[in-house]
Write a protein that holds these residues in place. Sequence first.
Motif, short mmCIF file in Angstrom:
data_model
loop_
_atom_site.label_atom_id
_atom_site.label_comp_id
_atom_site.label_asym_id
_atom_site.label_seq_id
_atom_site.Cartn_x
_atom_site.Cartn_y
_atom_site.Cartn_z
N MET A 26 0.87 -1.16 0.00
CA MET A 26 0.00 0.00 0.00
C MET A 26 0.91 1.22 0.00
SD MET A 26 -3.10 1.11 2.59
CE MET A 26 -4.11 -0.28 2.04
N GLY A 27 0.96 1.89 -1.16
CA GLY A 27 1.95 2.93 -1.32
C GLY A 27 3.33 2.29 -1.35
N PRO A 28 4.31 2.87 -0.64
CA PRO A 28 5.66 2.32 -0.68
C PRO A 28 5.91 1.15 0.26
CG PRO A 28 5.64 4.30 0.66
CD PRO A 28 4.24 4.14 0.12
N LEU B 29 -14.69 -0.36 -8.85
CA LEU B 29 -13.23 -0.30 -8.78
C LEU B 29 -12.65 -0.85 -10.07
CD1 LEU B 29 -12.12 -1.61 -5.26
CD2 LEU B 29 -11.76 0.67 -6.16
N ASN B 30 -11.55 -0.24 -10.51
CA ASN B 30 -10.77 -0.79 -11.62
C ASN B 30 -9.59 -1.55 -11.03
OD1 ASN B 30 -12.46 0.35 -13.48
ND2 ASN B 30 -11.08 1.95 -14.11
N ILE C 86 -1.57 -15.42 -11.88
CA ILE C 86 -1.50 -13.98 -11.66
C ILE C 86 -0.11 -13.61 -11.16
CG2 ILE C 86 -2.39 -12.03 -10.34
CD1 ILE C 86 -5.09 -13.42 -10.26
N ILE C 87 0.53 -12.67 -11.86
CA ILE C 87 1.88 -12.23 -11.50
C ILE C 87 1.85 -10.87 -10.80
CG2 ILE C 87 4.18 -11.68 -12.39
CD1 ILE C 87 3.34 -14.64 -12.60
N LYS C 88 0.93 -10.01 -11.21
CA LYS C 88 0.85 -8.68 -10.61
C LYS C 88 -0.60 -8.23 -10.59
CE LYS C 88 2.29 -3.84 -11.26
NZ LYS C 88 3.04 -2.86 -12.09
N ILE C 89 -0.96 -7.50 -9.53
CA ILE C 89 -2.27 -6.87 -9.40
C ILE C 89 -2.06 -5.42 -8.99
CG2 ILE C 89 -4.48 -6.87 -8.17
CD1 ILE C 89 -4.09 -9.83 -7.62
N ALA C 90 -2.86 -4.52 -9.54
CA ALA C 90 -2.81 -3.11 -9.14
C ALA C 90 -4.23 -2.59 -8.98
CB ALA C 90 -2.05 -2.28 -10.17
N VAL C 91 -4.46 -1.90 -7.86
CA VAL C 91 -5.74 -1.23 -7.62
C VAL C 91 -5.42 0.25 -7.45
CG1 VAL C 91 -7.87 -1.23 -6.26
CG2 VAL C 91 -6.47 -3.31 -6.37
N PRO C 92 -5.37 1.02 -8.54
CA PRO C 92 -4.90 2.41 -8.48
C PRO C 92 -5.66 3.28 -7.50
CG PRO C 92 -5.04 1.66 -10.76
CD PRO C 92 -5.68 0.59 -9.92
N MET D 26 -6.86 2.64 -4.70
CA MET D 26 -6.49 2.35 -3.31
C MET D 26 -4.98 2.38 -3.10
SD MET D 26 -9.21 -0.77 -2.63
CE MET D 26 -8.94 -0.80 -0.87
N ASN D 27 -4.23 2.71 -4.17
CA ASN D 27 -2.78 2.75 -4.11
C ASN D 27 -2.20 1.42 -3.64
OD1 ASN D 27 -0.32 4.02 -4.53
ND2 ASN D 27 -0.25 4.96 -2.50
N VAL D 28 -2.79 0.34 -4.16
CA VAL D 28 -2.41 -1.02 -3.75
C VAL D 28 -1.82 -1.77 -4.94
CG1 VAL D 28 -3.34 -3.28 -3.07
CG2 VAL D 28 -4.05 -1.21 -1.85
#
Length: 251
Positions: free
Chosen positions: A35-37, A206-207, A218-224, A226-228
């Motif tokens: 979540m963020g950094p 949510l996108n 699944i290798i990567k997930i991003a929830v822009p 929520m900054n996740v």
Amino acid sequence: MTSQLRRNSLVISGLLLAALCPAAENLGGKFTIYMGPKAVASESYSLTQADGKVELSGTGIADLGVMKVNIEKFIVVTDDKFQPLSVQAKAQMGQIKMEDSVTFADGKAKNEMNTGQGPQLKEDDVHADALMVNANLPLFAWSMLALRAKLDVNDPQMFNAYILGQTEVPVTVIVKGREEVEFADKKAELTHVLVKFAPGATAPPLNVDVWVNEARKIIKIAVPAMNVEAFQEGYDRKAPASVAPKSEAKP
């Protein structure tokens, strides 16, 4: 016509899983979630097929600062056409313990929930091939969608997802195509899939961006919003570019 298309889709899904069956155990893994950094959570899971059933099973822990989350178990069992048979979920959020046992029959999800005040029964309408997810964690629950989506079409694909203990919501999937994704120490050619869903009956959509490999892992997930971000084990997150401090203006 709609019923026939749905039956055809279920048959195709079953054939797809059968084709992947020799490598089914390799579709499990482990996510590190940021979540963020900051890394705030991790999840471990397995995805297997045996005796005409598919089982997705895993655990997870998260430290969100004001709250700690412990997912003791999240187990989804479906038939080989991805029609849900049962779900077992047990977690603790802060001081609140939650447990939900769900069975499926005749278009209904029958929940037996317990939040520390004794069992409560809840029944919801669901589609026969609905995905099983939570409103937030665990993210590995979306592994079933990665298996079921057609990755060679550009038109939007429609699914339904049952948010455990809550309601069923529509899910839209749009395949964005193959992309080169950069990680800490390597790059990988992955298929980018955009998933749109509402994490609740009254919540805004949510996108969710998902990248999968050729085995549909699944290798990567991003929830822009929520900054996740979540990264599969072996694909470490590339360090964000540092922002140089602004120099003080001289008088």
